[in-house]
Design an enzyme around this catalytic site. Sequence first.
Site, short mmCIF file in Angstrom:
data_model
loop_
_atom_site.label_atom_id
_atom_site.label_comp_id
_atom_site.label_asym_id
_atom_site.label_seq_id
_atom_site.Cartn_x
_atom_site.Cartn_y
_atom_site.Cartn_z
NE ARG A 164 -66.16 35.65 -54.65
CZ ARG A 164 -65.61 36.62 -53.93
NH1 ARG A 164 -65.49 37.82 -54.45
NH2 ARG A 164 -65.18 36.39 -52.71
NE ARG A 208 -65.96 43.12 -61.71
CZ ARG A 208 -66.17 43.52 -60.46
NH1 ARG A 208 -66.72 42.68 -59.60
NH2 ARG A 208 -65.83 44.73 -60.07
CD GLU A 263 -62.99 44.45 -52.54
OE1 GLU A 263 -62.96 43.33 -52.02
OE2 GLU A 263 -63.97 44.92 -53.15
CB SER A 265 -63.40 42.75 -48.47
OG SER A 265 -64.51 43.39 -47.91
NE ARG A 308 -60.09 42.27 -57.96
CZ ARG A 308 -61.17 43.02 -57.83
NH1 ARG A 308 -61.17 44.02 -56.97
NH2 ARG A 308 -62.24 42.79 -58.56
#
Length: 430
Positions: free
Chosen positions: A262, A277, A349, A352, A391
């Site tokens: 990403r 991130r 988070e 999801s 994560r």
Amino acid sequence: MHDIRLIRDDPAGFDAAMARRGLSSASAPILALDEARRAAITAAEEALAARNAASKEVGAAKGRGDDAEFERLRALVAEKKEEIARLEEEAKAKDAELRDVLMGLPNIMQDDIPDGADEEDNVELKSWGTPREFSFIPVEHFELPGAKEAMDFETAAKLAGSRFVLMSAGIARIHRALAQFMLDLHVNNHDLTEVNGPVLVREEMMYGTGQLPKFGEDSYQTREGWWLIPTSEVTLTNIVNDCILDESHLPRRYTAHSLCFRSEAGSAGRDTSGMLRQHQFEKVEMVSVVHPEKSVEEHSRMTKCAEAVLEALDLPYRTVVLCSGDTGFGAVRTHDIEVWLPGQNSYREISSISNCGAFQARRMNARFRPEGGGKPEFLHTLNGSGLAVGRCLIAVLENYQQEDGTVNLPSALRPYLGGKTTLTVNGTLS
């Protein structure tokens, strides 16, 4: 993508649904474009009928020796031929324009999604576990001695730039163990089929799951035209692209461990320290393809599958339903699972899980054939992280850290680490 017939039948209802997404009067330009498209199609059909009628009369006029009428009809046939070609091209262009507009509109959310502007308005559904009370001030993952030795951001920046990490020794082994543990749990306990697929996909696959055209800047494209997947949702969901499945073959449940890429466009200044991130990361993804009547139930099931990973690792978490302002582009409903990070003193988070209804299936033309007969119907698709591996590594390091700088490792991981129980201050396992 939306069914234009539903917009025609209930434009007010469609506008109300889009208003929850922050879009006003969405139906008006769509219906105007649809009307122009249909008008061009009708005109082309009428011109075709006129040409066919004239073509039949040409021979009769020739037979009667009526040269004037023959020439008039022949000219009319030629004129209608040009008119038909022009109108068909116009209809084709309007159809493509309408498709592009519909492709750019978000899904309609379920009625029970809470209204809200952003993540602050999400509603907690469940919490599990009690955050540990430390006798010392816990640090973030990248501040741990073992992480400083085996989590190298400077070398990664030299190799690739910012938002990359080079993991080695004990950190790399824990990261690998987490992915293996997640896959085994989903395959053995949750009845998911493991898949190992490409991380480079064709552009139409990105359209199928909704990354394109709206979110192109969030992903990477090669010079040859392939796209690097932002998640293996793209690979797994598109397995049924342009397919008609027998209803008896449903549900289909997949899981995959893959690299993900990403650009993190728009995230400048956010989570710049550590590996929370990254441009390149790994996830264990879950995708379900189900009968439309089963998608709500499947969404709950998938949420529990993701939660089970954290429970097995004894990591505190909470599950929230996203509000209208935070729900993703393709989802009718999304549950976020947020793991407790003591170094940040907050929940972040880690998964999801989204029910996309028929939204992706329409884009992919993915359907099923009802057992009782009848026309093929669109499938429902769902996707979710089970979990984000990096994560999860962060959560393990922060929740299991000790005052002397070592990290005690969860018992569930030890079989994957050769029985090792501790990350030392030197970044090795013991």
